[in-house]
Write a protein that holds these residues in place. Structure first.
Motif, short mmCIF file in Angstrom:
data_model
loop_
_atom_site.label_atom_id
_atom_site.label_comp_id
_atom_site.label_asym_id
_atom_site.label_seq_id
_atom_site.Cartn_x
_atom_site.Cartn_y
_atom_site.Cartn_z
N PRO A 11 -36.76 8.51 -53.95
CA PRO A 11 -35.82 7.39 -53.94
C PRO A 11 -34.85 7.53 -55.11
N ASP A 12 -33.65 7.03 -54.93
CA ASP A 12 -32.66 7.15 -56.02
C ASP A 12 -33.00 6.19 -57.16
N ALA A 13 -32.27 6.39 -58.26
CA ALA A 13 -32.55 5.59 -59.47
C ALA A 13 -32.33 4.10 -59.21
N ASP A 14 -31.36 3.79 -58.36
CA ASP A 14 -31.07 2.39 -58.08
C ASP A 14 -32.26 1.72 -57.39
N SER A 15 -32.83 2.43 -56.42
CA SER A 15 -33.97 1.86 -55.70
C SER A 15 -35.18 1.73 -56.62
N LEU A 16 -35.38 2.75 -57.45
CA LEU A 16 -36.53 2.69 -58.36
C LEU A 16 -36.38 1.56 -59.38
N SER A 17 -35.17 1.42 -59.91
CA SER A 17 -34.99 0.35 -60.90
C SER A 17 -35.09 -1.02 -60.22
N ALA A 18 -34.58 -1.11 -58.99
CA ALA A 18 -34.71 -2.37 -58.26
C ALA A 18 -36.18 -2.65 -57.94
N PHE A 19 -36.94 -1.60 -57.66
CA PHE A 19 -38.38 -1.77 -57.44
C PHE A 19 -39.05 -2.31 -58.71
N ALA A 20 -38.69 -1.71 -59.84
CA ALA A 20 -39.28 -2.15 -61.11
C ALA A 20 -38.89 -3.59 -61.44
#
Lengths: 372, 315
Positions: A11-20
């Motif tokens: 997953p891209d950084a945006d998805s990972l940060s949104a997940f976090a």
């Protein structure tokens, strides 16, 4: 699809940060979680990103002045509340105890004082209040009446009644229950309670021994070691009376009620001052003014005529009507402006602007800036 | 009927709801444009609309692929975006000076602090942050065009969160690359070599049954439980580290782990009993040394359905 190859797709950084940040929908979150289950790389990324976020949060917390202010004052309400409660108790209950005192004092005028009569032993303390005051204490103060009663009582009576009236709260004092009840019922006891502790001590503490010795000397004609002559004894007696008079110069109840009345506005003023102080603190923590750019001001400086402000983007604005209207100031400095202040010198007040690297520019009118 | 990226949002917005997939109306886009503060960075509304359209269509408005989004779903998706961060990132990527000044003022120091926290070293952290900063500024070119990773930010999470995650990705990728390049001397000194598939040797029949029971049990557990096992037993993370990922308290993670381990044990016993073993034999089997099983739990936990991520690790 080969599971090993699958690990190369993340997953891209945006998805990972949104997940976090828990900003994803349920389906997308489940998808990311399923990927993280089998991808140690993305798990590591999330752990590290969270570690950085926690470090940043700690940094922000320690750097926030409002946070420090809040943390340093957050327990200040405890002593403030205790003080307020104590003041409330004092103002509520203390006047109730002292209120009857003026009436008692008025009820014992000099002309209506009863004649000296023998007092039964069990009514000694009550009778003490009814006995006429001596010539030196002609006022209606209860302390004078008490002195007179003690002065004319036999030694044994004086010694027995003194603790019950003058020092009713003395721990371990052996007082006859009946005497104590009588003393509690008498007006004189109430008026004595109205006295300040120091006054009561001055008035009554030396009296039993002094008056009893003086009476004994007068009856027996013998001289004690402490009183060489009747004259000396008389002088000491006069001194005691003077002290008693001094204590009565302001009626006890009057002093107390007067003090209470004076203390109330003073205390109210104190509370008002605290509120005013809290109000000023609150205004200090209010939001900074918004600039025409829509961003908040991070630094402001004001003279009598002008106000300058720097917004979050580092743009400078000038106001010549006390902050009602702001105009942008053309940039004449390098770097990001972060601070503006007023510097008062021999030539008057000048504005000083500091950029992010610490260089400063000065301006007298806020419009034209020269490097310092 | 889905929305194609080539179809402008404004055109679709004017279409009737019955014949076209619903899209947000122009008043909504106007409102979002004003709220985002895009005008501060010289971002015109048409450009802003194109950005929204691009973000919405590439993510299918947060819905499953192939699902057509209604107008309300699209509006909800747009309202859920970090529009201020998105416009700032796009303005920076397009080289707007004011946007860069704002970015520097707000994000430069946090970027350094995040990099230092991630690497655990000020020197490495500054190096990592500078490297990313240069990339963000668009120093790298592809096909003759300067490209900034900020273009890939889609506003789902915060911009600061995106920066932190990007830093973490760079750091992990760098670490993994350099780990593979360790000299042989280091490997001989006890460094773990890359994982390799090992051929299972011949096992006694009872251990084969046990291995089979374990595999069948682990294959059935749910995603969150699988993640818990991987994070706790494979990565060796603490409860405190796992808890924020799942947004629960660490005590909850502890309880879940206990329940999970108990449940797995019970399921293994159940499976073994189902194979025709008696209780005593099962208890003896559970006392076997796990190293004799020759099970690659990491590999077992990695077995799951392929996902839909299309993006490569490195930007």
């Amino acid at each position: 699809m080969n599971s090993n190859l699958q690990l190369d797709l993340h997953p891209d950084a945006d998805s990972l940060s949104a997940f976090a940040e828990q900003a994803l929908g349920v389906a997308e979150r489940e998808q990311i979680l399923a990927h993280m289950t089998r991808c140690s790389r993305c798990r590591q990324v999330i752990y590290l990103a969270q570690k950085a976020a926690q470090a940043e949060a700690l940094e922000a917390l320690s750097a926030m002045p409002s946070g420090r202010w809040y943390r340093s004052w957050r327990f200040a309400w405890v002593p403030a509340a205790a003080l307020a409660a104590a003041l409330a108790l004092v103002f509520t209950f203390y006047p109730k105890h002292t209120a009857p005192a003026p009436e008692i004092a008025k009820a014992v005028p000099q002309s209506e004082q009863p004649a000296l009569t023998p007092v039964p032993l069990e009514q000694a303390s009550a009778g003490a209040a009814l006995k006429p005051a001596p010539p030196v204490a002609t006022n209606s103060a209860a302390a004078g009446a008490k002195f007179t009663a003690l002065h004319q009582q036999p030694k044994e009576l004086a010694l027995e009644t003194a603790p019950s009236t003058a020092r009713p709260a003395a721990p371990g004092a052996s007082v006859h229950p009946l005497e104590e009840n009588n003393a509690a019922r008498t007006h004189s006891t109430e008026s004595v309670q109205g006295l300040a502790p120091q006054q009561a001590t001055v008035q009554y503490k030396p009296e039993p021994s002094l008056t009893s010795v003086w009476q004994q000397q007068r009856m027996t004609g013998a001289l004690s070691a402490s009183a060489k002559t009747p004259q000396a004894s008389q002088e000491r007696m006069q001194a005691t009376v003077d002290r008693a008079q001094a204590g009565r110069s302001v009626p006890a109840f009057a002093a107390v009620s007067h003090t209470a009345k004076q203390a109330a506005p003073a205390a109210n003023f104190g509370i008002g001052a605290q509120e005013a102080k809290a109000g000023s603190v609150g205004s200090r923590g209010a939001n900074p003014p918004k600039m025409p750019s829509g961003l908040a001001a991070i630094s402001t400086a004001t003279t009598q005529q002008r106000a300058l402000a720097i917004d979050l983007a580092g743009a400078l604005f000038l106001s010549e009507d006390a902050g009602q209207h702001w105009q942008p100031v053309a940039r004449q400095w390098t770097g990001l402006a972060i601070k503006v202040r007023v510097q008062t010198g021999l030539s008057g007040a000048v504005f000083q602007l500091t950029n992010i690297s610490g260089s400063t520019w000065v301006s007298a009118d806020g419009k034209t800036w020269t490097v310092q | 009927m889905g929305i194609t990226p080539s179809q402008p949002v404004e055109d679709i917005a004017s279409a009737p709801e019955s014949s076209q997939p619903a899209v947000p109306s122009n008043p909504l886009l106007n409102e979002l444009w004003r709220e985002s503060g895009a005008a501060l960075y010289g971002l015109e509304q048409q450009e802003f609309n194109r950005i929204l359209e691009s973000v919405g269509t590439t993510q299918n408005y947060g819905l499953e692929p192939g699902t057509a989004a209604s107008r309300r779903q699209q509006a909800g998706f747009f309202r859920g975006l970090r529009l201020a961060d998105l416009t700032l990132a796009r303005a920076c990527a397009s080289g707007h000076e004011g946007a860069w000044e704002h970015f520097i003022a707000v994000y430069r120091q946090p970027l350094f602090r995040a990099a230092i926290a991630i690497t655990g070293s000020e020197t490495l952290g500054r190096e990592l942050a500078d490297q990313l900063y240069a990339e963000l500024y668009g120093l790298s070119a592809r096909d003759g065009v300067r490209r900034s990773p900020l273009d890939s930010y889609k506003g789902k999470g915060s911009l600061m969160g995106w920066l932190r995650t990007t830093l973490a990705q760079r750091h992990v990728d760098h670490h993994r690359r350099t780990r593979r390049e360790l000299p042989l001397d280091n490997l001989a000194e006890g460094h773990e070599p890359p994982a390799a598939d090992t051929k299972p040797g011949k096992l006694p029949a009872e251990l084969l049954l046990l291995a089979k029971a374990v595999v069948e049990t682990l294959e059935k557990i749910e995603t969150v439980e699988r993640f818990l096992l991987a994070a706790y037993y494979i990565d060796g993370r603490t409860l405190l580290e796992i808890a924020p990922v799942l947004h629960v308290h660490e005590a909850t993670v502890s309880r879940k782990l206990h329940r999970l381990v108990d449940g797995i044990r019970k399921q293994i016993v159940k499976n073994l009993l189902g194979y025709g073993l008696n209780k005593r034999a099962v208890q003896e089997m559970l006392g076997a040394d796990p190293r004799d099983l020759d099970l690659n739990l990491k590999k077992i936990l990695q077995i799951s359905l392929p996902d839909a991520f299309q993006e490569k690790a490195a930007l």
